[in-house]
Design an enzyme around this catalytic site. Structure first.
Site, PDB file in Angstrom:
ATOM      1  N   SER A 137       0.752  -1.256  -0.102  1.00 50.60           N
ATOM      2  CA  SER A 137      -0.031   0.034   0.014  1.00 50.60           C
ATOM      3  C   SER A 137       0.889   1.273   0.077  1.00 50.60           C
ATOM      4  CB  SER A 137      -0.983  -0.067   1.317  1.00 50.60           C
ATOM      5  OG  SER A 137      -0.414  -0.361   2.482  1.00 50.60           O
ATOM      6  N   GLY A 139       4.037   1.370   1.039  1.00 50.96           N
ATOM      7  CA  GLY A 139       5.474   1.065   0.741  1.00 50.96           C
ATOM      8  C   GLY A 139       6.482   1.587   1.769  1.00 50.96           C
ATOM      9  N   SER A 141       7.336   0.289   4.928  1.00 53.65           N
ATOM     10  CA  SER A 141       8.017  -0.697   5.962  1.00 53.65           C
ATOM     11  C   SER A 141       9.325  -0.285   6.305  1.00 53.65           C
ATOM     12  CB  SER A 141       7.685  -1.862   5.475  1.00 53.65           C
ATOM     13  OG  SER A 141       8.292  -2.854   6.366  1.00 53.65           O
ATOM     14  N   GLU A 268       0.414  -8.193   8.639  1.00 54.07           N
ATOM     15  CA  GLU A 268       1.242  -7.881   7.918  1.00 54.07           C
ATOM     16  C   GLU A 268       1.304  -8.445   6.268  1.00 54.07           C
ATOM     17  OE1 GLU A 268       5.080  -7.873   9.639  1.00 54.07           O
ATOM     18  OE2 GLU A 268       4.699  -6.969  11.593  1.00 54.07           O
ATOM     19  N   ILE A 274      -5.945  -6.996   3.463  1.00 49.20           N
ATOM     20  CA  ILE A 274      -7.267  -6.209   4.025  1.00 49.20           C
ATOM     21  C   ILE A 274      -7.367  -4.959   3.043  1.00 49.20           C
ATOM     22  CG2 ILE A 274      -7.622  -4.239   5.880  1.00 49.20           C
ATOM     23  CD1 ILE A 274      -5.240  -5.728   7.624  1.00 49.20           C
ATOM     24  N   ARG A 388      17.348  11.097   5.915  1.00 54.15           N
ATOM     25  CA  ARG A 388      18.271   9.907   5.918  1.00 54.15           C
ATOM     26  C   ARG A 388      19.043  10.076   4.682  1.00 54.15           C
ATOM     27  NH1 ARG A 388      14.938   4.979   6.752  1.00 54.15           N
ATOM     28  NH2 ARG A 388      13.576   6.031   5.587  1.00 54.15           N
ATOM     29  N   TYR A 449      11.879   4.549  22.040  1.00 55.18           N
ATOM     30  CA  TYR A 449      12.405   4.834  20.555  1.00 55.18           C
ATOM     31  C   TYR A 449      13.802   5.210  20.396  1.00 55.18           C
ATOM     32  CZ  TYR A 449      11.517   6.198  15.629  1.00 55.18           C
ATOM     33  OH  TYR A 449      11.628   6.230  14.117  1.00 55.18           O
TER      34      TYR A 449
END
Lengths: 527, 527
Positions: A137, A139, A141, A268, A274, A388, A449
């Site tokens: 969806s 992308g 991840s 996942e 889904i 990044r 985190y």
């Protein structure tokens, strides 16, 4: 912050949705990198992807034509740009692989079904032809959730749900919306806003991620204290599997056996696709206040967050940065640890909640910093991932990881993970800075985190893999969650299996066999 | 209300935990029954169970001795009183069967393991010897959750977890308690109270039900608005299965794949035996205020409950009775529909929340009735089930059922279920009164709870089965939840299968096969 132009996002969906990444690094960061031994230019520029040769597509012709029959030939693409755009996700290792021209994980084709039934048909075709399917969806991840194990399959297709992009229904009395899986965060939010509602789900990947991904990866947004996690918002869903459809959610809550919605949430793409969710929505808040507080230490800040999480009142957003992250965030600021609080709701309700929460924060040692640090956080909250590429260009390595635990475990967990990361990277000859924050609080615990920055070694993939492995081992030793909101993917699969044990792993395998007997769905991911 | 003597409850656990049921019916109820054609004495007295002959125990000797080896011979009982005390649960049909001396479902033996590992051993023995196992804690099921299908098994044992009755750990920082499954509600609450904490879980079965049952049946307590449902309290659990142990819960929340805790919660003893849970607890509230409000209609009251559920603030307890239930509750009262509000927490917090909620209730048409109706509800809240024997003695049939749906569906659902019940019972020649209340609210919907009273027909089991079937068919047609908090058991199994569909049913079967390959756990229940 100017909101991005959504029409542009729709056309450039592969860089977290932002067509205009920041051009370079702030000077302060550039200077700080020098202290870590980061040398600009030392690692060379990224490969120009337009010059890279994709592996030959191996999808059998019978499968390709069956897919074309299912969705229409114009919705099956083998174009290089489509295959490239569906190659892996957006973790730093994913970026590193692309930067050196490694496109070995490109799918053979990309399929764009337009309805739930077409998704079911595509999955049946793939099961019949032993074609691996990567549901795709947003992308976004960052845990290898889009990197399938190709071995044993006749080919790999990405199943992109972007054409499933409608607000199907809005029940204003029940305050639920039925949203299709391919709706990007900003588009879903715009469609709801036009009707006076909000989802309130704002993860850092918001600009690029989509509704289907939020559900499949059990996403937690930055306003989870106020709006809840995505898995708490979902009251119903529709899952397409190779064996047909699973439709769940007849009431907000029931006692009708195990709540199977929770078997689909977090699956996942390994159990099905889904295609839509029915989610709880709320009125667009009339009032929004964001502000900052300074605490003398992470421990003092943690105590304050815990007090609000356990005894209330809870702000809508509640975050605590450690000293290092605070120093980076508030350059030249007051030191200590920054707490960001945000309140959204009706004007009177926000005023009352803010007053009560502020009293708790002041009582527990907080010093108010006014709205500026809060607003600065809010306006910049989606920006960090875009830095990044600039960091990698500059020769730095930057990556994040997260965990969660019960409150009593947090201090030791934070120490253990920080120590694991700094030790592993120091031993590799690349001393690192490790920043930490708490961004999701619950009555019984919270997330941690971590952001890690160091100089790139000769092999930055191996460098990060070793550091990540050390961190994961520390998390497992402390019995904390392998991941809080990034998901399992391929990166956490082994650790997850260790944590749920052989019986839990067997259970997941049995569930997968029941829904995906041919095992074509996202092979190697999660299970 | 005087709190029951817990030591007595521990010795008399088979009548909802209350050793002193009310001696008879209030005169007002007795008079009302006359209007329904209920004639005292028409149905004759209940059979004296001490005179009833139990079926011969068929448990093979090899199995019996293996069980004795697992838990100690003194913890395996074939005594008639133990077998009888573990025969079925406490639905009205269960009572009717016992009253006419039907003890066909008695287990062959009752096993009382003392540790988690002994539970695992018992399950392994039963799998090896093909002995069906009925996990038993409070025994308060009202949906046939303790009535196994005996066919194909060499015998049936009840596995009673009452010896697992410790508060294993209390984490005051994280505010979690680890409680063993056999702890009855009042005992668990007393142990926590002694340490300054409360679970806040008070279902109507509180006095007899236990921690394991709360988890296995996804219980919802009467204070769910404030304390949450039991499945929301559980952060960790341990499940004994014939294949070993599944231990889950490393953090309050995570994204580590599907949340398998939700596969165990609601599994009703069909997947394993929950031996302990780690639950969120809260400080014992310093302040408690309960009061009543009158609304002119059920619709107006529903609107007010929805406003509090969606925009807050939420009371700790929030209930709405329809006109008939209000008339029964407040005999000679003000008419209309009674809303009960309860607030528990710190004194200032309770005062502020009560003031804000009261303003909403007044704004939406409520008239305050002061504390008396609230306190009366609170003190009598566990009493209703104890009236059933007296009602049956008097020739009446009384039973309850519940469902849940989204707010927009509630009015039509209430009408459909009421109509189904009244039509079915009128057609049987026993016109009924059907009372309804809302006792659990969520942002997106609520529960509906129905109480049905009529004269007993010649075959009251068949009479109720027909009415129940009509109600369930209406619920299925409206797409609402088959059950909100009673569970599936055997009574709702077919309706549940229809609602989750063939694929969902297959999925549950696959999960069961993975954990219980021999299928010995609570056969016929849930799956």
């Amino acid at each position: 912050m100017t909101e991005p132009d959504l029409s542009v996002i729709d056309q450039h969906p592969y860089r977290w949705g932002n067509p205009n990444p920041p051009p370079g690094l702030p000077e302060a960061i550039r200077a700080a990198l020098g202290h870590l031994g980061v040398r600009p230019g030392a690692r060379g520029p990224a490969v120009d992807l337009s010059t890279v040769q994709l592996p030959a597509a191996v999808l059998p012709e019978a499968a390709r034509s069956a897919l074309a029959a299912a969705v229409g030939a114009e919705h099956v693409s083998t174009a290089a740009e489509d295959r490239l755009a569906h190659t892996r996700g957006w973790s730093t290792p994913d970026l590193l692989r692309l930067r050196r021209g490694d496109v070995a994980d490109a799918p053979d084709a990309v399929v764009f079904p337009g309805t739930h039934d077409e998704v079911v048909d595509v999955l049946a075709v793939c099961a019949r032809h032993r074609v691996a399917v990567v549901p795709f969806s947003g992308g976004t991840s960052v845990v290898g959730g889009l990197t399938p194990a190709r071995a044993g399959f006749s080919g790999v297709v990405a199943l992109d749900v972007r054409r499933l992009c409608r607000l199907v229904a809005l029940d204003e009395v029940s305050r639920t919306a039925t949203l299709q899986a391919g709706l990007r965060g900003p588009v879903a939010e715009r469609l709801l806003n036009e009707r006076g509602f909000t989802l309130g789900h704002f993860p850092q990947s918001f600009q690029g991620a989509s509704i289907g991904g939020f559900a499949a990866a059990r996403s937690a947004g930055q306003a989870s204290a106020g709006y809840g996690r995505f898995d708490e918002m979902v009251v119903g869903l529709e899952l397409a599997t190779p064996r047909g459809t699973l439709a769940l959610g007849h009431a907000p809550k029931s006692a009708a056996g195990p709540d199977l919605r929770h078997l689909v949430l977090g699956s996942e793409g390994a159990l099905g696709v889904i295609t839509s969710v029915r989610v709880r929505v709320r009125p667009v808040p009339a009032s929004r206040v964001y502000e900052g507080w300074r605490f003398p230490s992470f421990a003092a800040g943690t105590t304050a967050l815990r007090a609000l999480a356990q005894d209330g009142p809870l702000p809508t957003v509640l975050r605590l940065s450690d000293e290092l992250e605070t120093a980076v965030t508030l350059a030249g600021g007051p030191g200590g640890c920054l707490v960001v609080t945000g309140y959204e709701g009706g004007a009177a309700e926000v005023a009352a909640r803010r007053a009560a929460a502020s009293a708790v924060l002041a009582e527990l040692g907080g010093t108010p910093l006014g709205p500026e640090p809060g607003e600065a956080w809010r306006s910049g909250r989606y920006q960090a991932p875009y830095l990044r590429d600039a960091l990698l260009d500059a020769g730095a390595l930057a990556e994040t990881l997260e965990t969660a635990a019960f409150w009593s475990e947090l201090p030791a967990l934070r120490a253990a993970v920080t120590d694991a990361l700094t030790t592993a990277l120091a031993e590799a000859g690349t001393p690192a800075v490790v920043l930490c924050h708490i961004s999701h609080v619950y009555e019984t615990g919270a997330s941690l985190y971590f952001t890690v920055v160091c100089a790139q070694a000769d092999d930055p993939l191996a460098q990060w893999a070793a550091a990540k492995q050390a961190a994961t081992a520390a998390i497992l030793r402390r019995g904390a969650a392998v991941t809080h909101h990034h998901g399992v993917g391929t990166d956490h699969r082994a650790a997850h299996a260790e944590q749920v044990g052989p019986l839990g792993t067997d259970l997941l395998r049995a569930v997968k066999r029941a829904l995906d007997p041919a095992g074509v769905l996202n092979p190697g991911v999660l299970i």
